[in-house]
Design a protein around this motif. Structure first.
Motif, PDB file in Angstrom:
ATOM      1  N   PHE A  71      56.241 -17.553  15.625  1.00 10.80           N
ATOM      2  CA  PHE A  71      55.473 -18.795  15.779  1.00 10.80           C
ATOM      3  C   PHE A  71      56.444 -19.956  15.586  1.00 10.80           C
ATOM      4  O   PHE A  71      56.911 -20.197  14.469  1.00 10.80           O
ATOM      5  CB  PHE A  71      54.338 -18.857  14.757  1.00 10.80           C
ATOM      6  CG  PHE A  71      53.489 -20.096  14.911  1.00 10.80           C
ATOM      7  CD1 PHE A  71      52.510 -20.169  15.891  1.00 10.80           C
ATOM      8  CD2 PHE A  71      53.697 -21.206  14.101  1.00 10.80           C
ATOM      9  CE1 PHE A  71      51.739 -21.321  16.055  1.00 10.80           C
ATOM     10  CE2 PHE A  71      52.934 -22.366  14.255  1.00 10.80           C
ATOM     11  CZ  PHE A  71      51.953 -22.409  15.241  1.00 10.80           C
ATOM     12  N   GLY A  72      56.746 -20.664  16.676  1.00 10.35           N
ATOM     13  CA  GLY A  72      57.749 -21.719  16.569  1.00 10.35           C
ATOM     14  C   GLY A  72      59.008 -21.144  15.934  1.00 10.35           C
ATOM     15  O   GLY A  72      59.508 -20.107  16.390  1.00 10.35           O
ATOM     16  N   PRO A  73      59.469 -21.751  14.839  1.00  5.99           N
ATOM     17  CA  PRO A  73      60.741 -21.303  14.253  1.00  5.99           C
ATOM     18  C   PRO A  73      60.599 -20.144  13.281  1.00  5.99           C
ATOM     19  O   PRO A  73      61.602 -19.688  12.737  1.00  5.99           O
ATOM     20  CB  PRO A  73      61.201 -22.558  13.496  1.00  5.99           C
ATOM     21  CG  PRO A  73      59.926 -23.217  13.078  1.00  5.99           C
ATOM     22  CD  PRO A  73      58.927 -22.923  14.157  1.00  5.99           C
ATOM     23  N   LEU A  92      50.466 -27.288  18.999  1.00  9.86           N
ATOM     24  CA  LEU A  92      49.897 -28.066  17.890  1.00  9.86           C
ATOM     25  C   LEU A  92      50.971 -28.283  16.824  1.00  9.86           C
ATOM     26  O   LEU A  92      51.095 -29.369  16.252  1.00  9.86           O
ATOM     27  CB  LEU A  92      48.692 -27.315  17.305  1.00  9.86           C
ATOM     28  CG  LEU A  92      47.937 -27.924  16.131  1.00  9.86           C
ATOM     29  CD1 LEU A  92      47.371 -29.291  16.472  1.00  9.86           C
ATOM     30  CD2 LEU A  92      46.799 -27.003  15.678  1.00  9.86           C
ATOM     31  N   TRP A  93      51.758 -27.259  16.560  1.00  9.07           N
ATOM     32  CA  TRP A  93      52.857 -27.394  15.603  1.00  9.07           C
ATOM     33  C   TRP A  93      53.874 -28.438  16.069  1.00  9.07           C
ATOM     34  O   TRP A  93      54.283 -29.299  15.302  1.00  9.07           O
ATOM     35  CB  TRP A  93      53.566 -26.037  15.397  1.00  9.07           C
ATOM     36  CG  TRP A  93      54.855 -26.205  14.679  1.00  9.07           C
ATOM     37  CD1 TRP A  93      55.017 -26.546  13.363  1.00  9.07           C
ATOM     38  CD2 TRP A  93      56.158 -26.127  15.241  1.00  9.07           C
ATOM     39  NE1 TRP A  93      56.358 -26.673  13.082  1.00  9.07           N
ATOM     40  CE2 TRP A  93      57.076 -26.422  14.214  1.00  9.07           C
ATOM     41  CE3 TRP A  93      56.653 -25.834  16.518  1.00  9.07           C
ATOM     42  CZ2 TRP A  93      58.454 -26.433  14.418  1.00  9.07           C
ATOM     43  CZ3 TRP A  93      58.026 -25.841  16.724  1.00  9.07           C
ATOM     44  CH2 TRP A  93      58.913 -26.131  15.687  1.00  9.07           C
ATOM     45  N   ALA A  97      54.605 -31.767  14.047  1.00  7.28           N
ATOM     46  CA  ALA A  97      55.941 -31.962  13.480  1.00  7.28           C
ATOM     47  C   ALA A  97      56.490 -33.322  13.902  1.00  7.28           C
ATOM     48  O   ALA A  97      57.095 -34.041  13.095  1.00  7.28           O
ATOM     49  CB  ALA A  97      56.863 -30.829  13.925  1.00  7.28           C
ATOM     50  N   ALA A  98      56.245 -33.702  15.166  1.00  8.99           N
ATOM     51  CA  ALA A  98      56.749 -34.985  15.649  1.00  8.99           C
ATOM     52  C   ALA A  98      56.086 -36.156  14.908  1.00  8.99           C
ATOM     53  O   ALA A  98      56.716 -37.183  14.655  1.00  8.99           O
ATOM     54  CB  ALA A  98      56.516 -35.108  17.153  1.00  8.99           C
ATOM     55  N   LEU A  99      54.818 -35.987  14.532  1.00  7.71           N
ATOM     56  CA  LEU A  99      54.097 -37.086  13.860  1.00  7.71           C
ATOM     57  C   LEU A  99      54.707 -37.416  12.501  1.00  7.71           C
ATOM     58  O   LEU A  99      54.665 -38.554  12.055  1.00  7.71           O
ATOM     59  CB  LEU A  99      52.617 -36.712  13.664  1.00  7.71           C
ATOM     60  CG  LEU A  99      51.754 -36.579  14.915  1.00  7.71           C
ATOM     61  CD1 LEU A  99      50.353 -36.090  14.553  1.00  7.71           C
ATOM     62  CD2 LEU A  99      51.670 -37.904  15.671  1.00  7.71           C
ATOM     63  N   LEU A 120      53.621 -23.010   7.399  1.00  2.00           N
ATOM     64  CA  LEU A 120      54.977 -22.490   7.194  1.00  2.00           C
ATOM     65  C   LEU A 120      55.958 -23.070   8.212  1.00  2.00           C
ATOM     66  O   LEU A 120      57.090 -23.416   7.873  1.00  2.00           O
ATOM     67  CB  LEU A 120      54.968 -20.963   7.240  1.00  2.00           C
ATOM     68  CG  LEU A 120      54.239 -20.328   6.043  1.00  2.00           C
ATOM     69  CD1 LEU A 120      53.896 -18.867   6.316  1.00  2.00           C
ATOM     70  CD2 LEU A 120      55.080 -20.454   4.766  1.00  2.00           C
ATOM     71  N   ALA A 121      55.507 -23.198   9.473  1.00  2.00           N
ATOM     72  CA  ALA A 121      56.409 -23.763  10.485  1.00  2.00           C
ATOM     73  C   ALA A 121      56.711 -25.232  10.171  1.00  2.00           C
ATOM     74  O   ALA A 121      57.843 -25.697  10.361  1.00  2.00           O
ATOM     75  CB  ALA A 121      55.793 -23.624  11.878  1.00  2.00           C
ATOM     76  N   LEU A 122      55.716 -25.952   9.651  1.00  2.00           N
ATOM     77  CA  LEU A 122      55.949 -27.361   9.292  1.00  2.00           C
ATOM     78  C   LEU A 122      56.895 -27.466   8.093  1.00  2.00           C
ATOM     79  O   LEU A 122      57.786 -28.312   8.069  1.00  2.00           O
ATOM     80  CB  LEU A 122      54.623 -28.065   9.008  1.00  2.00           C
ATOM     81  CG  LEU A 122      53.805 -28.388  10.273  1.00  2.00           C
ATOM     82  CD1 LEU A 122      52.356 -28.718   9.931  1.00  2.00           C
ATOM     83  CD2 LEU A 122      54.444 -29.552  11.049  1.00  2.00           C
ATOM     84  N   LYS A 123      56.705 -26.598   7.112  1.00  2.00           N
ATOM     85  CA  LYS A 123      57.601 -26.602   5.941  1.00  2.00           C
ATOM     86  C   LYS A 123      59.029 -26.240   6.351  1.00  2.00           C
ATOM     87  O   LYS A 123      60.003 -26.810   5.856  1.00  2.00           O
ATOM     88  CB  LYS A 123      57.071 -25.613   4.892  1.00  2.00           C
ATOM     89  CG  LYS A 123      57.929 -25.472   3.663  1.00  2.00           C
ATOM     90  CD  LYS A 123      57.872 -26.697   2.774  1.00  2.00           C
ATOM     91  CE  LYS A 123      58.743 -26.507   1.537  1.00  2.00           C
ATOM     92  NZ  LYS A 123      58.766 -27.723   0.692  1.00  2.00           N
TER      93      LYS A 123
END
Ligand code: GLN
Length: 277
Positions: A71-73, A92-93, A97-99, A120-123
């Motif tokens: 999922f993403g990274p 959505l991630w 993340a850009a916001l 978790l991807a945002l962290k």
């Protein structure tokens, strides 16, 4: 005659080639590159392969069989305790993340976190962020915690009902609320693909008779937790755009599309200054 990768592939013409190869990898432990040489496959791996093929033929999603999903990274452990993260939710991630990209140590809340994928991807993207993930399912929270420790990411996962579970000191301090909540109407369960309906947790999919029930509760509660100018962003059903513009009307909302061009996200922002009455 001993089995080889190509003879196993020939036994499963009904499976997509990439799926069959992934199941062979899982059964044999061979690297992708090693499979190209068409090596012999030991008997016990052949038995494992046929068990995996039976599960897939019964309709079990490949990700539950592999017990992992990218999922993403982040690579996550996944099983029937939580929804399998979808490609649209990776979008959505990215938007979320850009916001918060320019913010210093933002506070982030992921409601209906499931496997913990968004939290978790945002962290991972922003290690200085304070990230909380909430879910009504204790089983999902257990999986999310396992994922956090496997990834070495310090995210607070709490079991509870949406905002009720949040630490009180986050009140009016949250920079971003993100959610992929259940948004399917109860009666639509019959229309879901059997793989989804028979294997994924119903509580992660169904919101109630209309479908926007949880989105409505997020819209109703977000104002009390967001700081002025804080963002709220949710994944939505493709027919729910208009309804969500209404639900999130206090947040100057807009709708974004997914990669298939379908309305899929509602994005809003708390007013910069509290209303003066
Ligand atoms: N998009 C998912 C599906 O159709 C539903 C996800 C959700 O309800 N949050 O399977």
């Amino acid at each position: 005659m001993a089995s080889t990768v190509s003879s196993l592939l020939a036994e499963v013409p009904d499976l997509a080639d990439h799926e069959a190869r992934r199941l062979i990898q899982l059964a044999t432990g061979l690297a992708r590159s090693a499979m190209l040489g068409d090596p012999p496959v030991p008997e016990e791996a052949v038995v494992r392969f046929s068990e995996l093929v039976s599960r897939r033929r019964r309709g079990e999603p490949l990700q539950y069989i592999e017990e992992t999903v990218q999922f993403g990274p982040v690579e996550l452990n996944i099983d029937r305790r939580a929804l399998i993260p979808r490609p649209e939710t990776e979008r959505l991630w990215e938007i979320s993340a850009a916001l918060i990209d320019g913010l210093d140590a933002p506070s982030v809340v992921d409601l209906c976190t499931g496997s913990g994928n968004l939290a978790l991807a945002l962290k991972h993207r922003q290690p200085a962020a304070f990230v909380v993930g909430v879910d009504l399912s204790p089983h999902a929270i257990a999986l999310a915690k396992e994922n956090a420790s496997a990834l070495g990411l310090d995210v607070l996962f709490v079991h509870g009902d949406l905002f009720e579970a949040l630490p009180a000191d986050l009140c009016r301090k949250v920079d971003l609320i993100v959610s992929n909540p259940p948004y399917i109407a109860s009666a639509e369960i019959a229309d879901l693909p059997a793989e989804v309906r028979d294997y994924e947790p119903e509580s992660a999919l169904l919101a109630g008779p209309i479908g926007i029930e949880i989105l409505a509760r997020i819209a109703g509660g977000a104002r009390a937790w967001l700081r002025p100018g804080g963002w709220v962003i949710c994944e939505i059903g493709e027919t729910q755009g208009e309804a969500c513009l209404h639900l999130f009307r206090d947040f100057d909302p807009r709708i974004e599309k997914d990669l298939a061009g379908k309305p899929r996200f509602v994005i809003g922002r708390a007013p910069q200054l509290p209303n003066v009455h």
